[in-house]
Structures are given as structure tokens and as C-alpha cells.
Design a protein around this motif. Structure first.
Motif, PDB file in Angstrom:
ATOM      1  N   ALA A 134       0.829  -1.206   0.000  1.00 17.46           N
ATOM      2  CA  ALA A 134       0.000   0.000   0.000  1.00 17.46           C
ATOM      3  C   ALA A 134       0.863   1.255   0.000  1.00 17.46           C
ATOM      4  N   MET A 135       1.960   1.231   0.765  1.00 19.88           N
ATOM      5  CA  MET A 135       2.828   2.425   0.821  1.00 19.88           C
ATOM      6  C   MET A 135       3.548   2.630  -0.509  1.00 19.88           C
ATOM      7  N   LEU A 136       3.976   1.523  -1.115  1.00 20.16           N
ATOM      8  CA  LEU A 136       4.651   1.637  -2.419  1.00 20.16           C
ATOM      9  C   LEU A 136       3.698   2.218  -3.468  1.00 20.16           C
ATOM     10  N   ALA A 137       2.468   1.684  -3.483  1.00 17.96           N
ATOM     11  CA  ALA A 137       1.477   2.161  -4.470  1.00 17.96           C
ATOM     12  C   ALA A 137       1.156   3.632  -4.237  1.00 17.96           C
ATOM     13  N   ALA A 138       1.064   4.043  -2.973  1.00 12.44           N
ATOM     14  CA  ALA A 138       0.725   5.437  -2.684  1.00 12.44           C
ATOM     15  C   ALA A 138       1.827   6.372  -3.184  1.00 12.44           C
ATOM     16  N   TRP A 139       3.074   5.958  -3.023  1.00 10.27           N
ATOM     17  CA  TRP A 139       4.138   6.830  -3.518  1.00 10.27           C
ATOM     18  C   TRP A 139       4.192   6.821  -5.054  1.00 10.27           C
ATOM     19  N   GLN A 140       3.929   5.658  -5.637  1.00  7.81           N
ATOM     20  CA  GLN A 140       3.894   5.612  -7.111  1.00  7.81           C
ATOM     21  C   GLN A 140       2.838   6.568  -7.635  1.00  7.81           C
ATOM     22  N   GLU A 141       1.699   6.649  -6.949  1.00  4.72           N
ATOM     23  CA  GLU A 141       0.634   7.571  -7.384  1.00  4.72           C
ATOM     24  C   GLU A 141       1.066   9.020  -7.312  1.00  4.72           C
ATOM     25  N   GLU A 142       2.017   9.289  -6.416  1.00  2.73           N
ATOM     26  CA  GLU A 142       2.562  10.657  -6.316  1.00  2.73           C
ATOM     27  C   GLU A 142       3.676  10.872  -7.342  1.00  2.73           C
ATOM     28  N   GLY A 143       3.998   9.818  -8.122  1.00  2.00           N
ATOM     29  CA  GLY A 143       5.074   9.926  -9.107  1.00  2.00           C
ATOM     30  C   GLY A 143       6.453   9.785  -8.486  1.00  2.00           C
ATOM     31  N   ILE A 144       6.527   9.188  -7.298  1.00  4.27           N
ATOM     32  CA  ILE A 144       7.817   9.047  -6.616  1.00  4.27           C
ATOM     33  C   ILE A 144       8.251   7.581  -6.590  1.00  4.27           C
ATOM     34  N   THR A 145       9.463   7.338  -7.065  1.00  2.00           N
ATOM     35  CA  THR A 145      10.026   5.990  -7.007  1.00  2.00           C
ATOM     36  C   THR A 145      10.503   5.735  -5.575  1.00  2.00           C
ATOM     37  N   ALA A 146      10.222   4.555  -5.082  1.00  2.52           N
ATOM     38  CA  ALA A 146      10.602   4.261  -3.695  1.00  2.52           C
ATOM     39  C   ALA A 146      10.911   2.775  -3.552  1.00  2.52           C
ATOM     40  N   GLU A 147      11.633   2.486  -2.476  1.00  4.59           N
ATOM     41  CA  GLU A 147      11.846   1.080  -2.105  1.00  4.59           C
ATOM     42  C   GLU A 147      11.150   0.893  -0.761  1.00  4.59           C
ATOM     43  N   VAL A 148      10.294  -0.128  -0.680  1.00 10.84           N
ATOM     44  CA  VAL A 148       9.567  -0.362   0.578  1.00 10.84           C
ATOM     45  C   VAL A 148       9.869  -1.783   1.043  1.00 10.84           C
ATOM     46  N   ARG A 149      10.272  -1.906   2.289  1.00  8.09           N
ATOM     47  CA  ARG A 149      10.583  -3.241   2.793  1.00  8.09           C
ATOM     48  C   ARG A 149      10.381  -3.341   4.306  1.00  8.09           C
ATOM     49  N   SER A 150      10.087  -4.554   4.739  1.00  3.00           N
ATOM     50  CA  SER A 150      10.035  -4.832   6.170  1.00  3.00           C
ATOM     51  C   SER A 150      11.442  -5.209   6.618  1.00  3.00           C
ATOM     52  N   LEU A 151      11.864  -4.624   7.733  1.00  2.15           N
ATOM     53  CA  LEU A 151      13.198  -4.939   8.268  1.00  2.15           C
ATOM     54  C   LEU A 151      13.035  -5.413   9.700  1.00  2.15           C
ATOM     55  N   SER A 152      13.969  -6.249  10.144  1.00  2.00           N
ATOM     56  CA  SER A 152      13.890  -6.587  11.567  1.00  2.00           C
ATOM     57  C   SER A 152      14.935  -5.794  12.343  1.00  2.00           C
ATOM     58  N   LEU A 153      14.812  -5.831  13.660  1.00  2.00           N
ATOM     59  CA  LEU A 153      15.736  -5.060  14.494  1.00  2.00           C
ATOM     60  C   LEU A 153      17.099  -5.729  14.551  1.00  2.00           C
ATOM     61  N   ASP A 154      18.130  -4.917  14.434  1.00  2.00           N
ATOM     62  CA  ASP A 154      19.494  -5.399  14.697  1.00  2.00           C
ATOM     63  C   ASP A 154      19.685  -5.352  16.216  1.00  2.00           C
ATOM     64  N   THR A 155      20.265  -6.406  16.765  1.00  2.00           N
ATOM     65  CA  THR A 155      20.440  -6.431  18.220  1.00  2.00           C
ATOM     66  C   THR A 155      21.908  -6.296  18.631  1.00  2.00           C
ATOM     67  N   GLN A 156      22.814  -6.208  17.643  1.00  2.00           N
ATOM     68  CA  GLN A 156      24.240  -6.251  17.998  1.00  2.00           C
ATOM     69  C   GLN A 156      24.958  -4.915  17.893  1.00  2.00           C
ATOM     70  N   GLY A 157      24.405  -3.987  17.081  1.00  2.00           N
ATOM     71  CA  GLY A 157      25.069  -2.701  16.928  1.00  2.00           C
ATOM     72  C   GLY A 157      26.343  -2.804  16.114  1.00  2.00           C
ATOM     73  N   ALA A 158      27.280  -1.873  16.367  1.00  2.00           N
ATOM     74  CA  ALA A 158      28.528  -1.845  15.587  1.00  2.00           C
ATOM     75  C   ALA A 158      29.380  -3.063  15.941  1.00  2.00           C
ATOM     76  N   LYS A 159      29.906  -3.691  14.887  1.00  2.00           N
ATOM     77  CA  LYS A 159      30.758  -4.875  15.106  1.00  2.00           C
ATOM     78  C   LYS A 159      32.088  -4.642  14.393  1.00  2.00           C
ATOM     79  N   SER A 160      33.168  -5.097  15.015  1.00  2.00           N
ATOM     80  CA  SER A 160      34.464  -4.943  14.335  1.00  2.00           C
ATOM     81  C   SER A 160      35.153  -6.291  14.258  1.00  2.00           C
ATOM     82  N   PHE A 161      35.917  -6.455  13.202  1.00  2.00           N
ATOM     83  CA  PHE A 161      36.651  -7.718  13.032  1.00  2.00           C
ATOM     84  C   PHE A 161      37.888  -7.488  12.196  1.00  2.00           C
TER      85      PHE A 161
END
Ligand SMILES: Nc1ncnc2c1ncn2[C@@H]1O[C@H](COP(=O)(O)OP(=O)(O)O)[C@@H](O)[C@H]1O
Ligand SMILES: N[C@@H](CCOP(=O)(O)O)C(=O)O
Length: 304
Positions: free
Chosen positions: A277-304
Motif C-alpha cells: 500500500a505504501m509503495l502504491a501510494a508513492w507511485q501515485e505521487e510519481g515518486i520511485t521508492a523502495e519499501v521493505r520490512s526490516l527486523s531489528l538489529d540487536t548487535q550494533g557496531a561490530k568490528s573484526f
């Protein structure tokens, strides 16, 4: 610990404010920037950037990642080493997903690792907050999870905010930028007592809604009077996306960080319909967008 010759740091994107928590709450998301630092024996600073929009990142000493790196050395009163920096961009720039926070946290963490973890994580966090000017994106970027930050002046209290597993963040990322400084520029310097009370109550409710997954609480909680009423005019399609997201079953929709990305929260049953629905609504406004569900990161910054 001894100094090391190179380090790679990954830092997650963040979604700050979550509606009523302006400048004090944010969550890390599973979307990452990667920064590789290598000490050089000769030559000067080299910065190489890959990924979408790579050409938009500065490759000289004005680069924010490098500035954070230098800030670390100023803090420990040493001269920064000459380095080669390789940046792999996964977090879109100036979209309200904390790209600047990834750079600040990445530069500080990398320098600390190169110097054998001279500073504690709390000291790195204080430096990151001072550089960014507010804690709500750099803190979750560093620590992961959803975090609330408060200070009475000297030090920061950081509180881990429980996030119910059924509450899904859906991000709708348009193909235009909005700098945080521009989006802060439209905010009033003073607010009414009524608006302050409104946000205090709604942030309290949001914390309980996120913890319990109580949809009725989240529907009410995802409202704000301190920043979104002033910023929404900077985001074409804001009202249309709000209606679309809620009609498709989202609890509500807010501006992610300073925008222009819009964040809906939904349960698992509705998240795909909300994305569409959000993607379609932006398309109707003539705006290209990427819409996705993301999950929470629980680790933060990692170094290796
Ligand atoms: N990976 C990066 N390396 C260096 N600088 C970066 C990086 N990501 C973002 N920046 C800097 O941060 C700016 C965007 O910051 P800002 O306007 O606060 O947006 P955002 O909401 O993405 O944090 C970019 O224009 C760039 O100057
Ligand atoms: N509280 C800040 C958050 C900015 O986050 P960003 O992801 O847009 O950098 C604000 O709303 O200005």
C-alpha cells in the motif's frame, strides 16, 4: 592491548524518534554500512566508496567517517595515522535511516580498535553523541536494539527498550534526499505546554506498546506534536502514505529520523499488505521508492 594494522567495522542503520520520541529514542535495523580501515606507511589519505550512491560520498578529509576517526585521535591527544578507507554503502544517504550516525560510530569504533580499545564503549558513545548532537541514532547504531537516552547534564543513561517480536518495522524509502539539518531547520525553538504533555504521554504509551505488542496502545502512541507537523510538508505524499498504511492494517506511520523515509509499524499478518500500500501510494505521487520490512538489529557496531 597493542595497536593493530587494520580493522573492518559494520554499523547498522537506525530509525530515530519513532513518532513521539523526538531526539531521545531510536532502533537499529538490519541494514548495514561496512567500513574497512588499513594503516598506510606512506602516501596520504585514500577513501574508496562502493554501493548505490557511492559518488555522493566525499572522498577527502571532509568525509564524515574520517572526521569521526580524527575526532577520536584529538580526544586521546594523538596524531591520527595515515589510512586507506574502503566504504561499502548499504544504508541510503540522507533518507532518515541514520547514514550520518553509521559514519560517526564507524569512524570512532575503527579508531578505537586500531588503538587497542583505548576507550570504553561508554566513552565512544559520549563522543558519538557529542558529534551528532543528539543520541537517538548514534546510540542504537553503536549498541543495537531499541534504545532510549536521557541525560541530566553530565553522563547519559541508556535504557534498552523491549520490542515485541510481532511488531514489524516497514520502511518506505523514497528516491529523494532530505538532509537532517534542513529538516531540523523547520522546527520551532519553543513548544506549548499542551504539546509537551501530549508527547510525554504518547512516548510513555509507546514504550509499553512496543514491549507488549498491544495494537490499541500503539495506534494511539504513534502520534507526535513536536516535529512531524512541521516536517511533513517536506515529504510529498506524507498524508497519502499515512492513509494507505493505516488502511492496510498498520498501527500507524511516522517519519523515520528526520525523513524523508516513512516508517509504519504493523503486525506480521499485515506487514506485506502495508508494504504494497505504501509503495502504491508513492507511485501515485510519481515518486520511485523502495519499501521493505526490516527486523531489528540487536548487535550494533561490530568490528573484526
Ligand atoms: N558512509 C558515509 N561515509 C561518509 N559520510 C557519510 C556516510 N553516510 C552519510 N554520510 C554523510 O552524512 C550525510 C547525511 O547525513 P544526514 O543529513 O544526517 O542524513 P541521515 O538521515 O542519512 O543521517 C551525507 O550527506 C554525508 O555527508
Ligand atoms: N532526532 C533526529 C534524528 C535524525 O536521524 P537521521 O536518521 O535522520 O539522521 C531528528 O529527527 O532530527
Amino acid at each position: 592491548m597493542s595497536v593493530v594494522s587494520g580493522v573492518t567495522v559494520t554499523v547498522p542503520a537506525t530509525t530515530a524518534n519513532l513518532g513521539p520520541g523526538f531526539d531521545c529514542i531510536g532502533a537499529a535495523l538490519k541494514l548495514y554500512n561496512e567500513f574497512k580501515f588499513t594503516r598506510l606507511e606512506e602516501g596520504g589519505l585514500t577513501i574508496h566508496v562502493t554501493g548505490t550512491e557511492a559518488e555522493r560520498v566525499q572522498t577527502d578529509e571532509s568525509n564524515l567517517l574520517y572526521q569521526a576517526f580524527v575526532k577520536f585521535y584529538q580526544h586521546i591527544e594523538q596524531t591520527p595515522p595515515t589510512v586507506k578507507i574502503e566504504i561499502k554503502l548499504g544504508v541510503p544517504l540522507a533518507r532518515g535511516l541514520g547514514s550520518s550516525a553509521t559514519a560517526i560510530v564507524g569512524g570512532l569504533v575503527a579508531a578505537n580498535q586500531l588503538e587497542g580499545t583505548t576507550l570504553s564503549q561508554a566513552q565512544v558513545m559520549e563522543l558519538a553523541i557529542a558529534m551528532e548532537g543528539h543520541p537517538d541514532n548514534v546510540v542504537p547504531a553503536l549498541l543495537g536494539g531499541c534504545r532510549l537516552a536521557a541525560t541530566s547534564g553530565a553522563a547519559w543513561e541508556i535504557c534498552d527498550v523491549p520490542w515485541h517480536k510481532d511488531v514489524v518495522p516497514v520502511v518506505a524509502i523514497p528516491n529523494f534526499e532530505l538532509s537532517t539539518s534542513e529538516a531540523r531547520g523547520v522546527l520551532p525553538t519553543e513548544v506549548s505546554r499542551a504539546d509537551a504533555i501530549f508527547n510525554t504521554a504518547h512516548l510513555g504509551l509507546l514504550l509499553r506498546g512496543l514491549e507488549t505488542g498491544n495494537g490499541q496502545w500503539l495506534k494511539t502512541a504513534l502520534q507526535d506534536k513536536l516535529h512531524q507537523p512541521y516536517r511533513k510538508a517536506l515529504i510529498p505524499g506524507y498524508d497519502a502514505l499515512n492513509i494507505a498504511a493505516v488502511s492496510a492494517g498498520a498501527y500507524g506511520m511516522v517519519i523515520s529520523g528526520a525523513g524523508p523515509t516513512l516508517l509504519a509499524l504493523a503486525d506480521k499478518l499485515h506487514s506485506e499488505a502495508v508494504e504494497a500500500a505504501m509503495l502504491a501510494a508513492w507511485q501515485e505521487e510519481g515518486i520511485t521508492a523502495e519499501v521493505r520490512s526490516l527486523s531489528l538489529d540487536t548487535q550494533g557496531a561490530k568490528s573484526f
